[in-house]
Design a protein around this motif. Structure first.
Motif, mmCIF file in Angstrom:
data_model
loop_
_atom_site.group_PDB
_atom_site.id
_atom_site.type_symbol
_atom_site.label_atom_id
_atom_site.label_comp_id
_atom_site.label_asym_id
_atom_site.label_seq_id
_atom_site.Cartn_x
_atom_site.Cartn_y
_atom_site.Cartn_z
ATOM 1 N N TYR A 162 1.355 -0.735 0.281
ATOM 2 C CA TYR A 162 0.081 0.208 0.055
ATOM 3 C C TYR A 162 0.985 1.471 -0.185
ATOM 4 O O TYR A 162 1.319 1.403 1.011
ATOM 5 C CB TYR A 162 -0.942 0.466 1.551
ATOM 6 N N MET B 127 -5.510 2.101 -8.583
ATOM 7 C CA MET B 127 -6.336 2.115 -7.755
ATOM 8 C C MET B 127 -7.414 3.497 -7.501
ATOM 9 O O MET B 127 -7.990 3.449 -6.973
ATOM 10 C CB MET B 127 -4.979 2.715 -6.195
ATOM 11 N N GLN C 82 -6.985 -7.027 -0.461
ATOM 12 C CA GLN C 82 -6.091 -5.519 -0.732
ATOM 13 C C GLN C 82 -7.040 -4.682 -1.968
ATOM 14 O O GLN C 82 -7.063 -3.451 -1.218
ATOM 15 C CB GLN C 82 -4.962 -6.112 -1.543
ATOM 16 N N ASP D 149 -9.751 -2.956 0.283
ATOM 17 C CA ASP D 149 -9.003 -1.966 1.160
ATOM 18 C C ASP D 149 -8.547 -0.616 0.717
ATOM 19 O O ASP D 149 -8.154 0.483 0.976
ATOM 20 C CB ASP D 149 -7.573 -1.902 2.053
ATOM 21 N N TYR D 150 -8.108 -0.477 -0.988
ATOM 22 C CA TYR D 150 -8.513 0.460 -1.527
ATOM 23 C C TYR D 150 -9.099 2.225 -1.154
ATOM 24 O O TYR D 150 -8.998 2.723 -1.507
ATOM 25 C CB TYR D 150 -7.470 0.775 -2.773
#
Length: 191
Positions: free
Chosen positions: A60, A68, A98, A101-102
């Motif tokens: 990240y 993203m 993943q 969570d962006y």
């Protein structure tokens, strides 16, 4: 096409294919699901296959990458979501976590439905873990999910049970999606 602000506009639904594993069946499961969902005129579907995002960063970063930003922008535009997920080791894949969570605010006050697949549990352990994640993100997880038994010695072919589960899921998604879209239009959601 009607504008999203129009209460009669179809619900803008992002169908997210969560597995990026080589040899996965997620794209076929998503296709099976979207063929059924596309028969409805109260939905506008868009499939987001995480395998199409090979440029997601391995860790990240402090500043979001273009990939993203593109992903979170699509999440922001959606009125609701359907997550297509396998069950890997009684949970969902890291690629899906993943991607989830962006985004953060982009998930708020929107419904999330689940189409899961796996062995005897039909992927429902993965769904239970996703419910916890989406609760933290202030999203509304739908009670009913679609579970497909696609792995093992005698994988099942989707039949009447699964067809009915799709109908129930979509009915709930539309109800919650329209209710929450109207609520967000009247007042901003605060977390």
């Amino acid at each position: 096409m009607q504008h999203r602000e129009d209460p009669e506009a179809p619900l803008d639904v992002a169908v997210i294919v969560g597995s990026t594993r080589e040899g996965r069946v997620g794209a076929e499961v998503a296709r099976w699901f979207t063929e059924r969902a596309a028969k409805r005129d109260d939905l506008a579907l868009d499939v987001i296959d995480l395998a199409d995002y090979p440029d997601f960063p391995a860790s990240y970063p402090a500043t979001p990458t273009e990939a993203m930003a593109r992903f979170t922008g699509r999440i922001a535009r959606a009125d609701g979501f359907v997550i297509v997920t396998p069950e890997y080791n009684r949970s969902f894949p890291a690629s899906l976590k993943q991607a989830i969570d962006y985004a953060y605010d982009e998930w708020h006050a929107k419904p999330v439905g689940y189409v899961a697949y796996g062995f005897d549990s039909r992927g429902l352990y993965a769904v239970e873990h996703l419910r916890c994640v989406f609760t933290e993100l202030h999203a509304m997880s739908l009670r009913d999910a679609v579970g497909l038994h696609l792995v093992g010695e005698s994988p099942g072919t989707p039949g009447d049970r699964e067809e009915q589960a799709v109908t129930v899921l979509l009915d709930q998604l539309v109800w919650w999606g329209l209710a929450l879209r109207e609520a967000r239009a009247k007042r901003p959601y605060t977390s």
